[in-house]
Write a protein that holds these residues in place. Structure first.
Motif, PDB file in Angstrom:
ATOM      1  N   HIS A 186      34.613  55.439  36.226  1.00 57.88           N
ATOM      2  CA  HIS A 186      35.397  54.295  36.086  1.00 57.88           C
ATOM      3  C   HIS A 186      34.348  53.076  36.130  1.00 57.88           C
ATOM      4  CE1 HIS A 186      38.466  51.352  37.594  1.00 57.88           C
ATOM      5  NE2 HIS A 186      37.559  50.863  38.481  1.00 57.88           N
ATOM      6  N   ALA A 187      33.405  53.395  36.900  1.00 59.77           N
ATOM      7  CA  ALA A 187      32.289  52.082  36.673  1.00 59.77           C
ATOM      8  C   ALA A 187      31.608  52.218  35.412  1.00 59.77           C
ATOM      9  CB  ALA A 187      31.432  52.517  37.910  1.00 59.77           C
ATOM     10  N   ASP A 233      36.726  44.647  36.603  1.00 61.09           N
ATOM     11  CA  ASP A 233      37.028  43.679  35.547  1.00 61.09           C
ATOM     12  C   ASP A 233      37.146  42.194  36.188  1.00 61.09           C
ATOM     13  OD1 ASP A 233      39.455  44.922  37.072  1.00 61.09           O
ATOM     14  OD2 ASP A 233      40.564  43.168  35.937  1.00 61.09           O
ATOM     15  N   LEU A 234      37.209  42.158  37.258  1.00 58.27           N
ATOM     16  CA  LEU A 234      37.317  40.827  38.192  1.00 58.27           C
ATOM     17  C   LEU A 234      35.711  40.220  38.241  1.00 58.27           C
ATOM     18  CD1 LEU A 234      39.954  41.155  40.977  1.00 58.27           C
ATOM     19  CD2 LEU A 234      40.085  40.290  38.655  1.00 58.27           C
ATOM     20  N   PHE A 235      34.732  40.882  37.720  1.00 55.97           N
ATOM     21  CA  PHE A 235      33.495  40.381  37.384  1.00 55.97           C
ATOM     22  C   PHE A 235      32.783  40.281  36.173  1.00 55.97           C
ATOM     23  CE2 PHE A 235      34.400  42.353  41.668  1.00 55.97           C
ATOM     24  CZ  PHE A 235      33.882  41.516  42.569  1.00 55.97           C
ATOM     25  N   SER A 255      23.960  43.020  42.152  1.00 59.47           N
ATOM     26  CA  SER A 255      25.002  44.020  41.811  1.00 59.47           C
ATOM     27  C   SER A 255      26.323  43.283  42.388  1.00 59.47           C
ATOM     28  CB  SER A 255      25.071  45.299  42.273  1.00 59.47           C
ATOM     29  OG  SER A 255      23.905  45.978  41.903  1.00 59.47           O
ATOM     30  N   PRO A 256      27.550  43.427  41.696  1.00 58.90           N
ATOM     31  CA  PRO A 256      28.890  42.843  42.289  1.00 58.90           C
ATOM     32  C   PRO A 256      29.128  43.394  43.463  1.00 58.90           C
ATOM     33  CG  PRO A 256      29.259  43.460  39.915  1.00 58.90           C
ATOM     34  CD  PRO A 256      27.806  44.116  40.487  1.00 58.90           C
ATOM     35  N   PRO A 257      29.484  42.581  44.295  1.00 60.74           N
ATOM     36  CA  PRO A 257      29.811  42.984  45.965  1.00 60.74           C
ATOM     37  C   PRO A 257      30.866  44.008  45.991  1.00 60.74           C
ATOM     38  CG  PRO A 257      30.544  40.758  45.630  1.00 60.74           C
ATOM     39  CD  PRO A 257      29.807  41.362  44.495  1.00 60.74           C
ATOM     40  N   LEU A 262      36.416  46.530  46.155  1.00 63.26           N
ATOM     41  CA  LEU A 262      37.506  47.188  46.760  1.00 63.26           C
ATOM     42  C   LEU A 262      38.747  46.663  47.470  1.00 63.26           C
ATOM     43  CD1 LEU A 262      34.907  49.827  48.732  1.00 63.26           C
ATOM     44  CD2 LEU A 262      36.121  50.160  46.482  1.00 63.26           C
ATOM     45  N   LEU A 263      38.292  45.552  47.891  1.00 62.04           N
ATOM     46  CA  LEU A 263      39.483  45.055  48.707  1.00 62.04           C
ATOM     47  C   LEU A 263      40.246  44.469  47.375  1.00 62.04           C
ATOM     48  CD1 LEU A 263      37.573  42.791  51.241  1.00 62.04           C
ATOM     49  CD2 LEU A 263      38.934  44.716  51.899  1.00 62.04           C
ATOM     50  N   ALA A 264      39.856  43.835  46.594  1.00 55.13           N
ATOM     51  CA  ALA A 264      40.674  43.439  45.399  1.00 55.13           C
ATOM     52  C   ALA A 264      41.253  44.629  44.869  1.00 55.13           C
ATOM     53  CB  ALA A 264      39.851  42.477  44.361  1.00 55.13           C
TER      54      ALA A 264
END
Ligand code: B12
Ligand code: SF4
Length: 465
Positions: free
Chosen positions: A228-229, A170-172, A26-28, A33-35
């Protein structure tokens, strides 16, 4: 500021492990969250998850990124690799700020700065701290960091968890996260959190990031995150909470909200829930809300050992919880530990028999590891062979990391094999598994996992006996 966040790859970590088939890709969540937080504060962010998307020419990519800040996230076993990435980043981006964060840096900030070329270590939750670093706040005024030349105390835990940023999914590239596993029937799966922290004090557990203060999201906000996910393309989710059911009524309310919004997102609880923090209603509602698989951290079949490790749970509670989970049709995973403090050959055998007596679908027996930042690490400090070369990169512990105070490695491994034999070697278990896998339509996946975790161990145990 231009920021690159990196998740190192686990590489061969699970190569010799029986649990490989149960690891979901899974995407970390931490990077997402930090992004999200950094973007909300107006920064440009990229997330590089080397687990899903290996980068062949990392020096070239780093150089080309022209990043002002590179943040690397790691748990203890990934420190050697994080150090190599930091060395490359230092060479390619001499003026960028190199930031370490995650569980290992949070518990060993000085060691991280001593052995790797990071500029700053973030201790604990990074959501606010990283934004302050990117905003250029001076180090002395940022809580919870250690840098070359100074340190500020851990900051207060974030109480308003509803105020956290949404994951920047969206960054993954979600196409890269479509590998099914025993614990992931509908992919891609989002790792998500409803709460942070855990009030229990198990001696082998790291509390260096989320601490002992349990904080939960409101059901509304939590289900907004699920939507959202889903909108980003996830087809299932897994809750990574330390202790989802701490206040059982709140867990139930969040399930009810899922039902109310008719989400149709199957989900799992693979991190293990506490057997003392559940009631029958929870299982009923969680199942209705789409939860199909859950894990329990049983650890031991001996009440004496459970007391010694401060688990705050009893064998009786475990039996009752499994009874409820079974009644509502969950697939059940059981986590057990071998070689806990105070353990004898008899208590290990008790654990194996207890596991076999519970009606759980899969059991995982792990040899106890004293990880940095845990009370057990302090208790066994004298047993660690070479603290300077304490290299956590190997999964199974015949790596000579430490000498168990009461058992030789040979004995621990033999006891683990014997526990697997006791659990998976029962003819009635095989019959039950086939029937249940056929019923759930998961025969191929479950066979793969059972063969890996159970019969891999079983075959080894016969070979080495
Ligand atoms: C899911 C999970 C896994 C997944 C990983 C999936 C993935 N994509 O990352 C799997 C199953 C693979 C796994 C494996 C292991 N895990 Co694990 N896992 C977890 C779990 C349950 C959730 C992780 C998570 O997503 N948390 C939520 C995120 C948001 O929290 P976070 O990562 O800590 O991030 C916050 C801060 O640390 C910080 N931060 C993180 N990264 C960065 C980076 C920067 C630059 C900054 C500034 C800040 C920062 O900010 C974030 C937001 O506040 C945690 C327990 C927990 N609740 O965290 C254990 C936990 C991380 N695991 C743990 C352990 C022991 C392991 C194993 C060693 C088990 C084993 N025996 O093999 C292996 C190690 C594998 C490896 N090679 O690293 C320990 C870590 C111990 C340690 N000292 O490292 C934990 C803490 C459990 C515990 N309480 O003891 N794990
Ligand atoms: S219940 Fe789980 S998260 Fe809580 S202290 Fe024990 S091992 Fe850690």
């Amino acid at each position: 500021m231009r920021v690159v966040l990196i998740n190192p790859t686990m590489g061969d970590y699970y190569k010799h492990s029986k649990v490989a088939a149960a690891i979901t890709l899974s995407p970390p969540l931490n990077l997402a969250l930090l992004a999200g937080a950094l973007r909300r504060a107006g920064h440009d962010v990229e997330c590089w998850d080397l687990e899903a998307t290996p980068i062949e020419n990392l020096p070239g990519r780093l150089c080309g990124s022209r990043a002002d800040m590179v943040g690397i996230s790691f748990r203890t076993p990934l420190f050697p690799q994080a150090r190599r990435i930091a060395e490359i980043a230092r060479e390619q981006l001499p003026s960028a700020m190199l930031v370490a964060g995650g569980v290992h840096p949070s518990t060993r900030p000085d060691e991280v700065l001593l052995r790797a070329p990071f500029d700053v270590v973030v201790k604990g939750e990074g959501d606010e701290t990283l934004c302050e670093l990117a905003d250029g706040v001076s180090f002395e005024h940022i809580g919870g960091i250690t840098w070359r030349g100074g340190s500020t105390p851990h900051r207060k835990l974030i109480e308003d968890v509803d105020g956290l940023a949404m994951g920047a999914w969206d960054l993954f590239d979600l196409e890269r996260y479509k590998r099914t596993s025993l614990v992931a029937r509908t992919v891609p799966v989002a790792d998500l959190e409803f709460s942070r922290g855990c009030r229990a004090r198990c001696v082998y557990c790291t509390k260096g990031v989320f601490g002992s203060l349990w904080r939960n999201k409101s059901p509304g906000r939590f289900v907004d995150e699920l939507e959202h996910a889903k909108a980003h393309g996830f087809r299932g989710f897994n809750l990574v909470d330390d202790s989802f059911t701490t206040i059982t009524s709140r867990a139930i309310e969040s399930c009810e909200e899922m039902l109310r919004r008719d989400l149709d997102m199957p989900w799992t609880l693979t991190n293990g829930i506490r057997v003392g923090n559940v009631n029958e209603e929870f299982f009923k509602v969680a199942r209705q809300a789409g939860c199909y698989l859950l894990a329990f951290g049983f650890e031991s079949g001996s009440d004496q050992v459970l007391k010694r490790i401060k688990k705050g749970a009893t064998v009786r509670q475990a039996e009752r919880a499994v009874g409820w989970a079974r009644k509502y049709g969950f697939t059940i995973l059981g986590y057990f530990m071998v070689g806990l403090p105070g353990e004898t050959h008899e208590t290990i055998q008790e654990t194996a028999e207890f596991a076999a007596s519970l009606d759980v679908d899969f059991a995982k027996f792990s040899i106890t590891m004293p990880l940095p930042g845990t009370p057990l690490y302090d208790q066994w400090a004298g047993q660690i062979r070479d603290a300077e070369k304490y290299d956590f990169s190997i999964h199974q512990p015949d790596n000579g990391l430490y000498d168990h105070p009461d058992f030789s490695w040979g004995e621990l491994e033999a006891a683990t094999r014997s526990a697997y034999r006791t659990f998976y070697g029962r003819p009635e278990y095989v019959a039950k598994r086939v029937v249940r896998s056929l019923r759930s339509g998961q025969l191929a996946q479950e066979a793969r996992y059972t063969l890996g975790i159970g019969y891999g161990g079983l075959m080894q145990s016969f070979q080495r006996r």
